[in-house]
Design an enzyme around this catalytic site. Structure first.
Site, short mmCIF file in Angstrom:
data_model
loop_
_atom_site.label_atom_id
_atom_site.label_comp_id
_atom_site.label_asym_id
_atom_site.label_seq_id
_atom_site.Cartn_x
_atom_site.Cartn_y
_atom_site.Cartn_z
NE ARG A 67 1.57 -4.96 10.93
CZ ARG A 67 2.58 -5.04 10.32
NH1 ARG A 67 3.72 -5.66 11.04
NH2 ARG A 67 2.95 -4.37 9.58
NE ARG A 102 5.68 -0.45 10.26
CZ ARG A 102 4.83 -0.58 9.39
NH1 ARG A 102 4.69 -0.10 8.44
NH2 ARG A 102 3.54 -1.26 9.95
NE ARG A 132 7.94 -2.84 6.74
CZ ARG A 132 6.54 -2.66 6.67
NH1 ARG A 132 6.01 -2.07 5.70
NH2 ARG A 132 6.05 -3.01 7.57
NE ARG A 145 -5.20 -1.10 9.47
CZ ARG A 145 -3.92 -0.78 8.81
NH1 ARG A 145 -3.79 0.41 8.21
NH2 ARG A 145 -3.02 -1.76 8.92
CE LYS A 152 -2.09 -1.19 3.96
NZ LYS A 152 -1.54 -2.37 4.40
P1 AP5 Z 1 4.79 -1.65 1.99
O1 AP5 Z 1 4.72 -0.75 0.66
O2 AP5 Z 1 5.62 -0.94 3.14
O3 AP5 Z 1 3.26 -2.54 2.44
P2 AP5 Z 1 2.16 -1.87 3.15
O4 AP5 Z 1 0.93 -2.65 2.75
O5 AP5 Z 1 2.22 -0.38 3.31
O6 AP5 Z 1 2.31 -2.79 4.68
P3 AP5 Z 1 2.51 -2.20 6.13
O7 AP5 Z 1 3.32 -2.95 6.79
O8 AP5 Z 1 3.01 -0.75 5.89
O9 AP5 Z 1 0.95 -2.38 6.19
P4 AP5 Z 1 0.20 -2.49 7.56
O10 AP5 Z 1 -1.24 -2.14 7.18
O11 AP5 Z 1 0.41 -3.41 8.59
O12 AP5 Z 1 0.70 -1.00 8.37
P5 AP5 Z 1 0.20 0.41 8.71
O13 AP5 Z 1 1.30 1.25 8.99
O14 AP5 Z 1 -0.85 0.66 7.80
O15 AP5 Z 1 5.66 -2.91 1.38
C1 AP5 Z 1 5.99 -4.01 2.56
C2 AP5 Z 1 7.46 -4.51 2.11
O16 AP5 Z 1 7.29 -5.05 0.85
C3 AP5 Z 1 8.34 -3.38 1.92
O17 AP5 Z 1 9.36 -3.66 2.31
C4 AP5 Z 1 8.12 -3.11 0.53
O18 AP5 Z 1 9.61 -2.48 -0.18
C5 AP5 Z 1 8.01 -4.31 -0.24
N1 AP5 Z 1 7.34 -4.75 -1.44
C6 AP5 Z 1 6.16 -3.86 -1.73
N2 AP5 Z 1 5.69 -4.02 -2.96
C7 AP5 Z 1 6.42 -5.09 -3.27
C8 AP5 Z 1 6.49 -5.63 -4.62
N3 AP5 Z 1 5.49 -5.54 -5.55
N4 AP5 Z 1 7.39 -6.87 -4.77
C9 AP5 Z 1 8.48 -6.98 -3.73
N5 AP5 Z 1 8.52 -6.48 -2.71
C10 AP5 Z 1 7.48 -5.27 -2.40
O19 AP5 Z 1 -0.30 0.24 10.14
C11 AP5 Z 1 0.31 -0.07 11.26
C12 AP5 Z 1 -0.71 -0.10 12.57
O20 AP5 Z 1 -0.94 1.30 12.80
C13 AP5 Z 1 -1.53 -1.01 12.39
O21 AP5 Z 1 -1.38 -2.41 12.97
C14 AP5 Z 1 -2.63 -0.54 13.58
O22 AP5 Z 1 -2.02 -0.66 14.90
C15 AP5 Z 1 -2.42 0.96 13.31
N6 AP5 Z 1 -3.27 1.74 12.26
C16 AP5 Z 1 -3.24 2.00 11.07
N7 AP5 Z 1 -4.29 2.58 10.30
C17 AP5 Z 1 -5.23 2.26 11.21
C18 AP5 Z 1 -6.50 2.59 11.22
N8 AP5 Z 1 -7.11 3.04 10.10
N9 AP5 Z 1 -7.33 2.23 12.18
C19 AP5 Z 1 -6.82 1.80 13.48
N10 AP5 Z 1 -5.42 1.48 13.60
C20 AP5 Z 1 -4.70 1.62 12.54
MG MG Z 2 2.41 0.76 5.02
#
Ligand code: AP5
Ligand code: MG
Length: 190
Positions: free
Chosen positions: A144, A133, A127, A88, A13
């Site tokens: 998650r 992280r 990662r 979410r 994402k």
């Molecule tokens: P990346 O692009 O970072 O993937 P992502 O989908 O953004 O993954 P996240 O780990 O950030 O998702 P998440 O939903 O758990 O975290 P968030 O910060 O939103 O890619 C991942 C890796 O793969 C990278 O190393 C990248 O380089 C690699 N990659 C990407 N595409 C690739 C490809 N095509 N091929 C190969 N490699 C690739 O949320 C974190 C926490 O915040 C949650 O657990 C929760 O506690 C809180 N939170 C966030 N939003 C909310 C909400 N709306 N409501 C309540 N709590 C929330």
């Molecule tokens: Mg992310």
């Protein structure tokens, strides 16, 4: 344009939203990044948010909506934004609808990034060694993923019923995924 990215942890994402910023000239709004910003502050709310983030469970809906609403008031969001990781839950989706109705805006497109579980784990473990992280450890990644299945995946049907959902194969290379996304965005704009 207002575009929502939905996908499990590691689906890409953030990676894809960052690429789309240049194409559309609208900001990337990641609730994960915003919440990590709150966590770094020195306050009672920061400690409360940290407990959720570090355990891999969702922060409370109304708190998240308040943070998002504040961000949406900035001038750079006037023409739209890319929602990464928000909404979410169904409640967040309803809160977002209400907010957008009040401000006379709509959601144009919802992109689901589809990636196999095995690949998600591989990406997040990789990662972990680069970005450090706190939530990229095996136990929290599992939590998650469970949270995604239980609380976020129902949104796919919610937006599909409205004809807004497009599924993207997130298992291709980042550039190939972006090319599929670009195709959907251009189709949506025409
Ligand atoms: P990346 O692009 O970072 O993937 P992502 O989908 O953004 O993954 P996240 O780990 O950030 O998702 P998440 O939903 O758990 O975290 P968030 O910060 O939103 O890619 C991942 C890796 O793969 C990278 O190393 C990248 O380089 C690699 N990659 C990407 N595409 C690739 C490809 N095509 N091929 C190969 N490699 C690739 O949320 C974190 C926490 O915040 C949650 O657990 C929760 O506690 C809180 N939170 C966030 N939003 C909310 C909400 N709306 N409501 C309540 N709590 C929330
Ligand atoms: Mg992310």
């Amino acid at each position: 344009m207002r575009i929502i990215f939905i996908g499990p942890p590691g689906a890409g994402k953030g990676t894809q939203a960052k690429k789309l910023v240049d194409l559309l000239g609208i900001p990337h709004l990641s609730t994960g990044d915003l919440l990590r910003g709150v966590k770094d502050q020195d306050s009672a709310v920061a400690k409360w948010v940290a407990r959720h983030l570090d355990a891999g469970v969702l922060a409370p809906d109304h708190l998240v909506m308040r943070i998002v609403a504040q961000r949406l008031e900035s001038r750079d969001c006037a023409k739209g934004c890319l929602f990464d990781g928000f909404p979410r839950t169904l409640i967040q989706a309803q809160l977002l609808d209400e907010h957008l109705q009040r401000t006379n805006h709509t959601i144009d497109l919802v992109l689901e990034l589809d990636v196999d579980r095995r690949l998600l784990l591989e990406r997040l473990v990789k990662r972990a060694s680069i970005e450090h992280r706190v939530d990229d450890n095996e136990r929290t990644i599992k939590a998650r993923l469970q949270v995604y299945d239980a609380q976020t995946s129902p949104l796919l049907e919610f937006y599909n019923k409205r004809g807004l959902l497009k599924k993207i194969d997130g298992m291709q290379s980042p550039d190939e995924v972006f090319s599929s996304i670009r195709h959907e965005v251009l189709a949506c704009q025409s």
